[in-house]
Design an enzyme around this catalytic site. Structure first.
Site, PDB file in Angstrom:
ATOM      1  N   SER A 111       0.857  -1.185   0.000  1.00  0.00           N
ATOM      2  CA  SER A 111       0.000   0.000   0.000  1.00  0.00           C
ATOM      3  C   SER A 111       0.891   1.232   0.000  1.00  0.00           C
ATOM      4  O   SER A 111       1.853   1.321   0.758  1.00  0.00           O
ATOM      5  CB  SER A 111      -0.886  -0.007   1.247  1.00  0.00           C
ATOM      6  OG  SER A 111      -1.686   1.160   1.291  1.00  0.00           O
ATOM      7  N   GLY A 145       2.423   2.890  -5.110  1.00  0.00           N
ATOM      8  CA  GLY A 145       2.118   3.601  -6.351  1.00  0.00           C
ATOM      9  C   GLY A 145       1.412   2.761  -7.396  1.00  0.00           C
ATOM     10  O   GLY A 145       1.359   3.142  -8.567  1.00  0.00           O
ATOM     11  N   SER A 165      -2.269  -7.816  -3.455  1.00  0.00           N
ATOM     12  CA  SER A 165      -2.115  -9.257  -3.704  1.00  0.00           C
ATOM     13  C   SER A 165      -0.835  -9.778  -3.048  1.00  0.00           C
ATOM     14  O   SER A 165       0.122 -10.111  -3.734  1.00  0.00           O
ATOM     15  CB  SER A 165      -2.143  -9.568  -5.207  1.00  0.00           C
ATOM     16  OG  SER A 165      -1.326  -8.723  -5.971  1.00  0.00           O
TER      17      SER A 165
END
Length: 199
Positions: free
Chosen positions: A36, A39, A108
Site C-alpha cells: 500500500s 504507487g 495481492s
C-alpha cells in the site's frame, strides 16, 4: 453433490481473436502488485491514460474500488484476501477475453494467490509488474492514512505491518517507484507492451 456438474460452458459466436482483430491490438492483464502506498493505482492509471491516448481498449481494476462493490463482502483476513484475488482473476480473464488490456492494482500479498491467477492465462497474456518501494517510504507517503491506523491498532491484518507481503521472485517487470517518476515508469511499461507485441 455440486450443481456445477450440470453447468455447461456455452461457446460464444465472437471469439477473443475476433475482438483483438477489431481492436487492432492483443489483450492481456497487467498485474500490478506491491505494498500500500507503493504507487500501484497511480501507475496503472498513468499507463491506462497512455493507452487511451493511443486508441487502445483498456480498463483499470483498482483494489479499493472493487471492494466498494464486487468484493464488499470480504474483509482482510487471509482467507478473504485469497477470495478477493480469485474473484479479480476471474474478472480479469473476462476482460482479456473481451479483447481489452486490463490493469489490476491490488496488493495481492501472497505469491500462491498471484500464481493461481497467472495460471488462468496463457503465458503471453499475463504480466506481473512489481511496484517495489521500501516500507518506510510507503509509510511516509501514506496517502490514505492507513499505515497510521494500522500502527495504532485501528486496522488489523494490514500488509507490511501485521500481515506479510511476499514480493515476487521473478516478475515480468520491476518498477522501483521511489527511484523513477510515474511518467517514466508508464513509458517503460508501454515500451514493454510494444516489445511483447501486445500493441
Amino acid at each position: 453433490m455440486s450443481n456445477n456438474q450440470h453447468i455447461v460452458w456455452h461457446p460464444t459466436a465472437v471469439m477473443k481473436a475476433d475482438r483483438q482483430k477489431l481492436n487492432r491490438h492483443k489483450s492481456c492483464v497487467l498485474w500490478f502488485t506491491g505494498l500500500s502506498g507503493s504507487g500501484k493505482s497511480v501507475m496503472a492509471n498513468a499507463v491506462d491514460e497512455k493507452l487511451y491516448e493511443r486508441g487502445i481498449q483498456s480498463y483499470v481494476l483498482d483494489g479499493d474500488n472493487i471492494r466498494h462493490g464486487l468484493n464488499q463482502d470480504l474483509g482482510f483476513r487471509a482467507e478473504d484476501r485469497i477470495e478477493n484475488i480469485r474473484r479479480i482473476g476471474e474478472v480479469a480473464k473476462l476482460f482479456v477475453d473481451s479483447g481489452q488490456i486490463i490493469l489490476t492494482a491490488f496488493i495481492s500479498p501472497f505469491r500462491e494467490d498471484r500464481k493461481m491467477v497467472k495460471e488462468k492465462f496463457p503465458q503471453e497474456e499475463f504480466f506481473e509488474i512489481y511496484i517495489k518501494c521500501p516500507l518506510n517510504i510507503c509509510e511516509e507517503r501514506d496517502p490514505k492514512g492507513l499505515y497510521k491506523k494500522a500502527r495504532s491498532g485501528e486496522i488489523k491484518h494490514f500488509t507490511g505491518i501485521d500481515s506479510p507481503y511476499e514480493s515476487p521472485l521473478s516478475p515480468d517487470l520491476t518498477i522501483e517507484s521511489d527511484k523513477i517518476s510515474i511518467a517514466d515508469a508508464a513509458d517503460l511499461i508501454i515500451h514493454e507492451l510494444h516489445t511483447k507485441g501486445i500493441i
